[in-house]
Design a protein around this motif. Sequence first.
Motif, PDB file in Angstrom:
ATOM      1  N   ILE A  33       0.627  -1.069  -0.116  1.00  0.00           N
ATOM      2  CA  ILE A  33      -0.045   0.091   0.070  1.00  0.00           C
ATOM      3  C   ILE A  33       0.840   1.351   0.161  1.00  0.00           C
ATOM      4  CG2 ILE A  33      -1.941   1.288   1.155  1.00  0.00           C
ATOM      5  CD1 ILE A  33      -2.907  -1.566  -0.106  1.00  0.00           C
ATOM      6  N   SER A  34       2.076   1.159   0.481  1.00  0.00           N
ATOM      7  CA  SER A  34       2.974   2.579   0.483  1.00  0.00           C
ATOM      8  C   SER A  34       3.114   2.538  -0.381  1.00  0.00           C
ATOM      9  CB  SER A  34       3.979   1.866   1.667  1.00  0.00           C
ATOM     10  OG  SER A  34       4.737   3.185   1.728  1.00  0.00           O
ATOM     11  N   LEU A  35       3.840   1.271  -0.956  1.00  0.00           N
ATOM     12  CA  LEU A  35       4.303   1.614  -2.584  1.00  0.00           C
ATOM     13  C   LEU A  35       3.013   1.805  -3.954  1.00  0.00           C
ATOM     14  CD1 LEU A  35       7.056   0.794  -4.195  1.00  0.00           C
ATOM     15  CD2 LEU A  35       6.350  -1.301  -4.658  1.00  0.00           C
ATOM     16  N   GLY A  36       2.354   1.677  -3.005  1.00  0.00           N
ATOM     17  CA  GLY A  36       1.390   1.858  -4.618  1.00  0.00           C
ATOM     18  C   GLY A  36       0.803   3.188  -3.739  1.00  0.00           C
ATOM     19  N   SER A  37       0.708   3.449  -3.201  1.00  0.00           N
ATOM     20  CA  SER A  37       0.415   5.786  -2.469  1.00  0.00           C
ATOM     21  C   SER A  37       1.556   6.506  -3.324  1.00  0.00           C
ATOM     22  CB  SER A  37       0.559   5.854  -1.094  1.00  0.00           C
ATOM     23  OG  SER A  37      -0.470   4.978  -0.767  1.00  0.00           O
ATOM     24  N   TYR A  38       2.869   5.669  -3.592  1.00  0.00           N
ATOM     25  CA  TYR A  38       3.909   6.330  -3.507  1.00  0.00           C
ATOM     26  C   TYR A  38       3.763   6.521  -5.490  1.00  0.00           C
ATOM     27  CZ  TYR A  38       8.322   7.017  -6.537  1.00  0.00           C
ATOM     28  OH  TYR A  38       8.846   7.323  -7.804  1.00  0.00           O
ATOM     29  N   ARG A  39       3.106   5.254  -5.790  1.00  0.00           N
ATOM     30  CA  ARG A  39       3.017   5.368  -7.367  1.00  0.00           C
ATOM     31  C   ARG A  39       1.419   6.454  -8.183  1.00  0.00           C
ATOM     32  NH1 ARG A  39      -0.612   4.155 -11.398  1.00  0.00           N
ATOM     33  NH2 ARG A  39      -2.333   4.001  -9.581  1.00  0.00           N
ATOM     34  N   ILE A  40       1.001   6.398  -7.016  1.00  0.00           N
ATOM     35  CA  ILE A  40      -0.120   7.402  -7.179  1.00  0.00           C
ATOM     36  C   ILE A  40       0.112   8.931  -7.596  1.00  0.00           C
ATOM     37  CG2 ILE A  40      -2.987   8.674  -6.489  1.00  0.00           C
ATOM     38  CD1 ILE A  40      -2.784   5.934  -5.359  1.00  0.00           C
ATOM     39  N   VAL A  41       1.484   9.172  -6.650  1.00  0.00           N
ATOM     40  CA  VAL A  41       1.651  10.956  -6.013  1.00  0.00           C
ATOM     41  C   VAL A  41       2.557  10.332  -7.466  1.00  0.00           C
ATOM     42  CG1 VAL A  41       3.481  12.123  -5.141  1.00  0.00           C
ATOM     43  CG2 VAL A  41       1.407  10.804  -3.498  1.00  0.00           C
ATOM     44  N   ALA A  42       3.591   9.544  -7.737  1.00  0.00           N
ATOM     45  CA  ALA A  42       4.556  10.123  -8.455  1.00  0.00           C
ATOM     46  C   ALA A  42       3.727   9.779  -9.917  1.00  0.00           C
ATOM     47  CB  ALA A  42       5.737   9.018  -8.841  1.00  0.00           C
ATOM     48  N   GLY A  43       2.601   9.090 -10.468  1.00  0.00           N
ATOM     49  CA  GLY A  43       1.854   9.280 -11.346  1.00  0.00           C
ATOM     50  C   GLY A  43       2.436   7.562 -12.582  1.00  0.00           C
ATOM     51  N   GLY A  84      -3.013  16.860 -11.013  1.00  0.00           N
ATOM     52  CA  GLY A  84      -2.379  15.908 -12.080  1.00  0.00           C
ATOM     53  C   GLY A  84      -2.703  14.774 -12.541  1.00  0.00           C
ATOM     54  N   ARG A  85      -3.858  14.278 -11.715  1.00  0.00           N
ATOM     55  CA  ARG A  85      -4.120  12.636 -10.928  1.00  0.00           C
ATOM     56  C   ARG A  85      -5.279  12.394 -11.898  1.00  0.00           C
ATOM     57  NH1 ARG A  85      -0.193  13.331 -12.485  1.00  0.00           N
ATOM     58  NH2 ARG A  85       1.946  13.181 -10.384  1.00  0.00           N
ATOM     59  N   ASN A  86      -5.866  11.642 -12.192  1.00  0.00           N
ATOM     60  CA  ASN A  86      -7.021  10.930 -12.528  1.00  0.00           C
ATOM     61  C   ASN A  86      -7.549  10.365 -11.197  1.00  0.00           C
ATOM     62  OD1 ASN A  86      -9.635  10.138 -13.805  1.00  0.00           O
ATOM     63  ND2 ASN A  86      -8.500  10.781 -15.242  1.00  0.00           N
ATOM     64  N   PRO A  87      -9.026  10.031 -10.846  1.00  0.00           N
ATOM     65  CA  PRO A  87      -9.227   8.852  -9.324  1.00  0.00           C
ATOM     66  C   PRO A  87      -9.982   8.024 -10.697  1.00  0.00           C
ATOM     67  CG  PRO A  87     -10.233  10.856  -9.291  1.00  0.00           C
ATOM     68  CD  PRO A  87      -9.244  11.521 -10.414  1.00  0.00           C
ATOM     69  N   MET A  88     -10.231   7.477 -11.557  1.00  0.00           N
ATOM     70  CA  MET A  88      -9.997   6.927 -12.338  1.00  0.00           C
ATOM     71  C   MET A  88      -8.852   6.336 -12.704  1.00  0.00           C
ATOM     72  SD  MET A  88     -13.380   4.786 -13.201  1.00  0.00           S
ATOM     73  CE  MET A  88     -13.112   3.436 -14.135  1.00  0.00           C
ATOM     74  N   LEU A  89      -8.221   6.308 -13.501  1.00  0.00           N
ATOM     75  CA  LEU A  89      -6.417   5.733 -13.698  1.00  0.00           C
ATOM     76  C   LEU A  89      -5.834   5.551 -12.761  1.00  0.00           C
ATOM     77  CD1 LEU A  89      -6.287   8.328 -17.170  1.00  0.00           C
ATOM     78  CD2 LEU A  89      -7.269   6.346 -17.249  1.00  0.00           C
ATOM     79  N   ASP A  90      -6.081   6.687 -11.991  1.00  0.00           N
ATOM     80  CA  ASP A  90      -5.148   6.332 -10.715  1.00  0.00           C
ATOM     81  C   ASP A  90      -5.014   5.827  -8.973  1.00  0.00           C
ATOM     82  OD1 ASP A  90      -2.599   7.512 -12.059  1.00  0.00           O
ATOM     83  OD2 ASP A  90      -3.569   9.748 -12.751  1.00  0.00           O
ATOM     84  N   GLY A  91      -6.601   6.235  -9.120  1.00  0.00           N
ATOM     85  CA  GLY A  91      -7.388   5.904  -7.722  1.00  0.00           C
ATOM     86  C   GLY A  91      -7.554   4.416  -7.755  1.00  0.00           C
ATOM     87  N   PHE A  92      -7.667   3.413  -9.046  1.00  0.00           N
ATOM     88  CA  PHE A  92      -7.840   2.220  -8.290  1.00  0.00           C
ATOM     89  C   PHE A  92      -6.006   1.483  -8.742  1.00  0.00           C
ATOM     90  CE2 PHE A  92     -11.366   4.280  -9.478  1.00  0.00           C
ATOM     91  CZ  PHE A  92     -12.377   3.041  -8.801  1.00  0.00           C
ATOM     92  N   GLY A  93      -6.278   0.203  -8.119  1.00  0.00           N
ATOM     93  CA  GLY A  93      -4.840  -0.170  -8.450  1.00  0.00           C
ATOM     94  C   GLY A  93      -4.089  -0.814  -6.977  1.00  0.00           C
ATOM     95  N   LEU A  94      -4.697  -0.055  -6.178  1.00  0.00           N
ATOM     96  CA  LEU A  94      -3.793  -0.384  -4.559  1.00  0.00           C
ATOM     97  C   LEU A  94      -4.190  -1.436  -3.995  1.00  0.00           C
ATOM     98  CD1 LEU A  94      -4.376   3.238  -2.670  1.00  0.00           C
ATOM     99  CD2 LEU A  94      -1.885   2.022  -2.643  1.00  0.00           C
ATOM    100  N   ILE A  95      -5.915  -1.962  -4.559  1.00  0.00           N
ATOM    101  CA  ILE A  95      -5.751  -3.638  -3.778  1.00  0.00           C
ATOM    102  C   ILE A  95      -4.982  -4.419  -4.574  1.00  0.00           C
ATOM    103  CG2 ILE A  95      -7.606  -5.390  -4.075  1.00  0.00           C
ATOM    104  CD1 ILE A  95      -8.190  -2.553  -2.276  1.00  0.00           C
ATOM    105  N   ALA A  96      -3.882  -4.113  -6.062  1.00  0.00           N
ATOM    106  CA  ALA A  96      -3.208  -5.253  -6.270  1.00  0.00           C
ATOM    107  C   ALA A  96      -1.910  -5.550  -5.991  1.00  0.00           C
ATOM    108  CB  ALA A  96      -3.070  -4.535  -8.138  1.00  0.00           C
ATOM    109  N   PHE A  97      -1.337  -3.760  -5.472  1.00  0.00           N
ATOM    110  CA  PHE A  97      -0.421  -4.227  -4.401  1.00  0.00           C
ATOM    111  C   PHE A  97      -0.824  -5.358  -3.585  1.00  0.00           C
ATOM    112  CE2 PHE A  97       0.440  -0.878  -7.141  1.00  0.00           C
ATOM    113  CZ  PHE A  97       1.332  -0.410  -7.451  1.00  0.00           C
ATOM    114  N   ALA A  98      -1.955  -4.784  -2.328  1.00  0.00           N
ATOM    115  CA  ALA A  98      -2.282  -5.579  -1.309  1.00  0.00           C
ATOM    116  C   ALA A  98      -2.777  -7.183  -1.630  1.00  0.00           C
ATOM    117  CB  ALA A  98      -4.041  -5.194  -0.879  1.00  0.00           C
TER     118      ALA A  98
END
Length: 264
Positions: A155-165, A223-237
């Motif tokens: 989750i921490s790495l996934g949050s970094y991915r959202i911030v970094a894009g 600069g982040r899109n909730p639809m494109l960047d908001g999902f995907g954290l569950i994959a990291f989990a």
Amino acid sequence: MTETTALSIHFFETLLSTLRDVLPIGIIIFGFQLAVLRRPVANWPRVGLGFVYVILGLSLFLMGLELALFPLGESMARQLTALDFLFGAGESVPAIVHWQDYYWVYLFAAAIGFSTTIAEPSLIAVAIKANQVSGDTISVTGLRVAVALGVSLGISLGSYRIVAGDPLHYYILTGYVVVVIQTHFAPKAIVPLAYDSGGVTTSTVTVPIVTALGLGLASTVPGRNPMLDGFGLIAFASLFPMITVMGYAQLSQWHSARRQKDAL
């Protein structure tokens, strides 16, 4: 309309929706029991009461998600990414906000990932069964902590991915390459359990909060899109617990081999 009346209407609507969702499950189970197996259901009153509990529990849980967990997760994400929180009220805000400025987000994501996983009922059930089947070789606490650490890291790495894009598939592909390599070297008895451990984390407690965190971050980070960047954290989990559980088994195997060598 008062707030109490609105909540009551909302509860009954959720109850009806849950009943429609659970009804096909009941039809399949009882249909196979009576039409295929041709055996009566033992203790009808207890089974019926259990279904009532399931429907009421799911209804209340879904209302809790909508009224509490989702808003709370999104609120925490907004507050942690607010510029006045990152740089202090009254201080000058730089033109470009770098990924390292969001370190509180990564810490919060790691903490919430660990705590929700430790409390996950499905993980507790799997850990208890694994302990029983292995003859106490697999520790209940050890397995839960290993899985929780994996979710925390993911989750921490996934949050970094959202911030970094960064693109999501880079991280997922790299993670599964690590899983494939670990699968070859890890003790064979732990591999199926490690794969299941990745699945049981994505359940009732972890998913709502993690999803709310991802959507909240993607909605507030510029600069982040909730639809494109908001999902995907569950994959990291789901991915990182497989890595940590197999790593835990490899570390235990190495430690055991070292003790046997020292004993000789």
